[in-house]
Design a protein around this motif. Structure first.
Motif, PDB file in Angstrom:
ATOM      1  N   GLY A  31      18.085  37.233  44.484  1.00 26.72           N
ATOM      2  CA  GLY A  31      18.479  35.814  44.930  1.00 26.72           C
ATOM      3  C   GLY A  31      19.699  36.191  46.012  1.00 26.72           C
ATOM      4  O   GLY A  31      19.817  36.995  46.734  1.00 26.72           O
ATOM      5  N   ASP A  32      20.403  35.213  45.773  1.00 24.41           N
ATOM      6  CA  ASP A  32      21.758  34.990  46.777  1.00 24.41           C
ATOM      7  C   ASP A  32      22.892  35.904  46.284  1.00 24.41           C
ATOM      8  O   ASP A  32      23.976  35.657  46.972  1.00 24.41           O
ATOM      9  N   ALA A  33      22.838  36.511  45.301  1.00 25.50           N
ATOM     10  CA  ALA A  33      24.030  37.302  44.736  1.00 25.50           C
ATOM     11  C   ALA A  33      23.593  38.395  44.213  1.00 25.50           C
ATOM     12  O   ALA A  33      22.536  38.546  43.424  1.00 25.50           O
ATOM     13  N   PRO A  34      24.306  39.675  44.126  1.00 24.60           N
ATOM     14  CA  PRO A  34      23.917  41.135  43.455  1.00 24.60           C
ATOM     15  C   PRO A  34      23.739  40.894  42.165  1.00 24.60           C
ATOM     16  O   PRO A  34      24.449  39.872  41.575  1.00 24.60           O
ATOM     17  N   ALA A  35      22.983  41.532  41.575  1.00 23.59           N
ATOM     18  CA  ALA A  35      22.387  41.493  40.180  1.00 23.59           C
ATOM     19  C   ALA A  35      23.756  41.526  39.225  1.00 23.59           C
ATOM     20  O   ALA A  35      23.651  40.885  38.151  1.00 23.59           O
ATOM     21  N   ASP A  36      24.654  42.381  39.525  1.00 28.77           N
ATOM     22  CA  ASP A  36      25.953  42.435  38.605  1.00 28.77           C
ATOM     23  C   ASP A  36      26.915  41.099  38.848  1.00 28.77           C
ATOM     24  O   ASP A  36      27.623  40.929  37.792  1.00 28.77           O
ATOM     25  N   ALA A  37      26.771  40.384  39.831  1.00 33.18           N
ATOM     26  CA  ALA A  37      27.849  39.263  40.166  1.00 33.18           C
ATOM     27  C   ALA A  37      27.881  38.240  38.792  1.00 33.18           C
ATOM     28  O   ALA A  37      28.925  38.147  38.441  1.00 33.18           O
ATOM     29  N   THR A  38      26.651  37.676  38.625  1.00 34.28           N
ATOM     30  CA  THR A  38      26.868  36.602  37.442  1.00 34.28           C
ATOM     31  C   THR A  38      27.006  37.196  36.219  1.00 34.28           C
ATOM     32  O   THR A  38      27.936  36.555  35.497  1.00 34.28           O
ATOM     33  N   PRO A  39      26.415  38.387  35.730  1.00 32.53           N
ATOM     34  CA  PRO A  39      26.865  38.848  34.304  1.00 32.53           C
ATOM     35  C   PRO A  39      28.272  39.154  34.262  1.00 32.53           C
ATOM     36  O   PRO A  39      28.907  39.109  33.295  1.00 32.53           O
ATOM     37  N   TRP A  40      28.895  39.915  35.426  1.00 30.57           N
ATOM     38  CA  TRP A  40      30.331  40.207  35.409  1.00 30.57           C
ATOM     39  C   TRP A  40      31.170  38.903  35.260  1.00 30.57           C
ATOM     40  O   TRP A  40      32.044  38.951  34.506  1.00 30.57           O
ATOM     41  N   ARG A  41      30.916  37.667  35.979  1.00 33.35           N
ATOM     42  CA  ARG A  41      31.589  36.602  35.864  1.00 33.35           C
ATOM     43  C   ARG A  41      31.798  36.265  34.484  1.00 33.35           C
ATOM     44  O   ARG A  41      32.676  36.023  33.836  1.00 33.35           O
ATOM     45  N   ALA A  42      30.347  36.286  33.573  1.00 29.89           N
ATOM     46  CA  ALA A  42      30.296  35.721  32.303  1.00 29.89           C
ATOM     47  C   ALA A  42      31.075  36.752  31.343  1.00 29.89           C
ATOM     48  O   ALA A  42      31.545  36.269  30.569  1.00 29.89           O
ATOM     49  N   ALA A  43      30.966  37.875  31.706  1.00 33.10           N
ATOM     50  CA  ALA A  43      31.732  39.173  30.855  1.00 33.10           C
ATOM     51  C   ALA A  43      33.460  38.633  31.051  1.00 33.10           C
ATOM     52  O   ALA A  43      33.885  38.958  29.966  1.00 33.10           O
ATOM     53  N   VAL A  44      33.584  38.525  32.119  1.00 33.59           N
ATOM     54  CA  VAL A  44      35.064  38.118  32.297  1.00 33.59           C
ATOM     55  C   VAL A  44      35.408  37.043  31.788  1.00 33.59           C
ATOM     56  O   VAL A  44      36.527  37.019  30.887  1.00 33.59           O
ATOM     57  N   PHE A  45      34.803  35.797  31.704  1.00 30.57           N
ATOM     58  CA  PHE A  45      35.298  34.637  31.335  1.00 30.57           C
ATOM     59  C   PHE A  45      35.229  34.688  29.695  1.00 30.57           C
ATOM     60  O   PHE A  45      35.826  34.193  28.943  1.00 30.57           O
ATOM     61  N   ALA A  46      34.487  35.334  28.960  1.00 31.14           N
ATOM     62  CA  ALA A  46      34.258  35.694  27.610  1.00 31.14           C
ATOM     63  C   ALA A  46      35.434  36.663  27.131  1.00 31.14           C
ATOM     64  O   ALA A  46      35.931  36.510  25.888  1.00 31.14           O
ATOM     65  N   ALA A  47      36.094  37.491  28.118  1.00 31.80           N
ATOM     66  CA  ALA A  47      36.889  38.173  27.744  1.00 31.80           C
ATOM     67  C   ALA A  47      38.434  37.654  27.834  1.00 31.80           C
ATOM     68  O   ALA A  47      39.199  38.059  27.610  1.00 31.80           O
ATOM     69  N   LEU A  48      38.536  36.374  28.421  1.00 34.67           N
ATOM     70  CA  LEU A  48      39.884  35.764  28.620  1.00 34.67           C
ATOM     71  C   LEU A  48      40.356  35.193  27.243  1.00 34.67           C
ATOM     72  O   LEU A  48      39.445  35.269  26.016  1.00 34.67           O
ATOM     73  N   VAL A  49      41.629  35.037  26.926  1.00 33.60           N
ATOM     74  CA  VAL A  49      42.332  34.793  25.896  1.00 33.60           C
ATOM     75  C   VAL A  49      42.994  33.528  26.132  1.00 33.60           C
ATOM     76  O   VAL A  49      43.947  33.382  26.642  1.00 33.60           O
ATOM     77  N   PRO A  50      42.396  32.209  25.501  1.00 35.75           N
ATOM     78  CA  PRO A  50      41.264  32.205  24.818  1.00 35.75           C
ATOM     79  C   PRO A  50      39.840  32.164  25.861  1.00 35.75           C
ATOM     80  O   PRO A  50      40.188  32.090  26.953  1.00 35.75           O
ATOM     81  N   PRO A  51      38.635  32.355  25.193  1.00 42.12           N
ATOM     82  CA  PRO A  51      37.534  32.551  26.273  1.00 42.12           C
ATOM     83  C   PRO A  51      37.303  31.304  27.124  1.00 42.12           C
ATOM     84  O   PRO A  51      37.616  30.153  26.600  1.00 42.12           O
ATOM     85  N   LEU A  52      36.803  31.315  28.248  1.00 43.49           N
ATOM     86  CA  LEU A  52      36.465  30.449  28.973  1.00 43.49           C
ATOM     87  C   LEU A  52      35.075  29.778  28.443  1.00 43.49           C
ATOM     88  O   LEU A  52      34.142  30.543  28.357  1.00 43.49           O
ATOM     89  N   THR A  53      35.145  28.460  27.764  1.00 42.38           N
ATOM     90  CA  THR A  53      33.904  28.154  27.189  1.00 42.38           C
ATOM     91  C   THR A  53      33.375  27.004  28.137  1.00 42.38           C
ATOM     92  O   THR A  53      33.563  26.637  29.138  1.00 42.38           O
ATOM     93  N   GLY A  54      32.007  26.575  27.515  1.00 42.86           N
ATOM     94  CA  GLY A  54      31.354  25.611  28.592  1.00 42.86           C
ATOM     95  C   GLY A  54      30.102  26.201  29.246  1.00 42.86           C
ATOM     96  O   GLY A  54      29.510  25.487  29.979  1.00 42.86           O
ATOM     97  N   GLY A  55      29.887  27.638  29.215  1.00 48.37           N
ATOM     98  CA  GLY A  55      29.002  28.204  29.844  1.00 48.37           C
ATOM     99  C   GLY A  55      29.249  28.489  31.364  1.00 48.37           C
ATOM    100  O   GLY A  55      30.536  28.646  31.699  1.00 48.37           O
ATOM    101  N   ARG A  56      28.204  28.369  32.272  1.00 48.67           N
ATOM    102  CA  ARG A  56      28.315  28.626  33.805  1.00 48.67           C
ATOM    103  C   ARG A  56      29.397  27.437  34.332  1.00 48.67           C
ATOM    104  O   ARG A  56      29.187  26.424  33.950  1.00 48.67           O
ATOM    105  N   PRO A  57      30.576  28.008  35.304  1.00 46.66           N
ATOM    106  CA  PRO A  57      31.413  26.873  35.572  1.00 46.66           C
ATOM    107  C   PRO A  57      30.585  25.879  36.519  1.00 46.66           C
ATOM    108  O   PRO A  57      29.854  26.329  37.363  1.00 46.66           O
ATOM    109  N   VAL A  58      30.947  24.682  36.338  1.00 41.25           N
ATOM    110  CA  VAL A  58      30.360  23.869  37.304  1.00 41.25           C
ATOM    111  C   VAL A  58      31.055  23.292  38.501  1.00 41.25           C
ATOM    112  O   VAL A  58      32.418  23.137  38.588  1.00 41.25           O
TER     113      VAL A  58
END
Length: 429
Positions: free
Chosen positions: A272-299
């Motif tokens: 698609g319009d972004a490298p395959a690592d880009a979206t899961p990397w964002r999700a991994a970083v959001f989950a690693a925040l303290v506290p985690p960024l909740t709510g799924g994909r940012p809107v």
């Protein structure tokens, strides 16, 4: 090796001695195929592969290994008392440059890519251990669960336990596998076991004084990404499983080329319009925040975020006031909420939370733009360059799939950016 030059070195039987020298057995040089600028499949020259291997060791602050016939004879004194690590180990050293968010993000994002795509690089499975030797970075940087060093390491490593060693030795560890520091997250079985050797002169703290070397049965050495955070499908190396065996007849090679070209088309279509690592990397970083960024994909919201620079490469006060007034008018005209953010005044978690809903981000070229890669897919980055200077680091949001516009400051009588000649020389290199 990717089309743009990112590389991963995989070696069997690498021993690193406490004095910094390294040794390995003779092994065939296998240089993966990649796609050239025209899109045609090609095998990089052997000389390029040798140079990349040397670059990997220079990046680790180690000399290239001495090739010996037997590890227990030709270099008996250096390897007399050694610690052996089985399995596959990802080995990385971080020097003073990793105090910079941009440099450290590049190292962690590339490590994340290698772990997610282990099979592409000839590995039988994802490495079970990560060893990071840290030189010239203070211990609190890695021990602060809210700091970017800890957050990005947790995201890159995949949730496994993290074990810190303040003063050598790192091996043998007190327990195998280590439980890790609960404050930093990670659980046994959640990902590779991570050992971070702090305050380390590369290898001197890896082993006990009675030991002479650390030997790894198989080691993976990721190099550094080149002016981007993610590798698009058009640049990926061909997976090792698709490569023809050495000396294969022409018809086998021809079939391998056809299979690799088909694989590449499939990867590009799926990306698609972004490298395959880009979206899961964002999700991994959001989950690693303290506290985690909740709510799924940012809107994405109707939000214009202006990233202020307060020190080097910043506007003077009158110009800064004019720029912010301009953005206020633009935001009002287009019914956008204007956020003016100075990343120097907020934590890493707050920095990310300030961009995850932005539709448009504007800032002067520099490390302050790194966090724009966490903006929602479809957001647009406007990068402002000093006079007569440009760089491709943040095109497409660092290849994270963002829209992108570059603006150069060109006014009559304006002086050149200080340090321009050095930067031009760096770009030519």
């Amino acid at each position: 090796m990717s089309k743009s030059g990112e590389s991963v070195t995989v070696m069997d039987n690498l021993c690193v001695a406490a004095n910094g020298s390294s040794y390995t057995l003779r092994q065939p040089l296998s240089c993966g195929w990649t796609f050239g600028q025209s899109g045609a499949l090609r095998m990089p020259a052997v000389a390029d592969c040798v140079k990349k291997e040397d670059d990997s060791f220079r990046y680790m602050k180690l000399p290239p290994p001495v090739v010996v016939s037997r590890l227990d004879e030709a270099v008996a004194s250096a390897l007399l008392h050694r610690v052996n690590l089985g399995g596959e180990t990802l080995f990385l050293t971080l020097a003073q440059a990793a105090t910079n968010l941009a440099h450290y993000t590049g190292s962690m994002a590339h490590m994340y890519h290698v772990l997610r795509n282990a099979g592409h690089y000839g590995l039988t499975s994802t490495p079970t251990r990560i060893v990071i030797a840290v030189e010239g970075i203070t211990s609190p940087s890695f021990k602060d669960p809210h700091g970017f060093h800890s957050i990005l390491l947790r995201a890159a490593a995949g949730g496994g336990p993290i074990h810190h060693v303040n003063v050598g030795p790192a091996f043998p560890l007190r327990e195998e596998p280590p439980a890790g520091d609960p404050a930093l997250g990670g659980v046994p079985g959640g990902g590779p076991v991570v050992t971070v050797v702090l305050n380390n002169a590369v290898v001197s703290a890896l082993v006990r004084p009675v030991d002479s070397a650390l030997c790894m049965r198989r080691v993976v050495i990721p190099n550094f990404p080149r002016g981007r955070w993610f590798i698009p499908a058009s640049d990926l190396p061909v997976p090792s499983g698709l490569l023809p065996p050495h000396g294969a007849p022409p018809e086998v090679v021809q079939q391998a080329v056809a299979d690799a070209a088909l694989w590449r088309r499939q990867q590009m279509e799926a990306e698609g319009d972004a490298p395959a690592d880009a979206t899961p990397w964002r999700a991994a970083v959001f989950a690693a925040l303290v506290p985690p960024l909740t709510g799924g994909r940012p809107v994405m919201a109707r939000r214009l975020t202006y990233l202020v620079r307060a020190r080097r490469r910043a506007f003077d006060e009158p110009s800064e006031a004019r720029v912010q007034e301009l953005f206020r008018r633009v935001a009002t005209r287009h019914r956008l909420v204007l956020d003016v953010v100075n990343f120097g005044n907020v934590s890493f978690s707050e920095q990310l939370r300030s961009v995850v809903h932005s539709a448009v981000l504007v800032g002067i070229h520099g490390a302050n733009l790194v966090n724009t890669l966490y903006a929602p897919r479809g957001a647009h980055l406007i990068e402002i360059f000093p006079r007569k200077f440009s760089h491709n680091m943040y095109v497409r949001g660092g290849d994270a799939g963002l829209g992108y516009t570059a603006m150069a400051l060109e006014e009559p009588g304006q002086t050149d950016y200080k340090g321009l000649s050095a930067l031009e020389a760096f770009q030519r290199a």
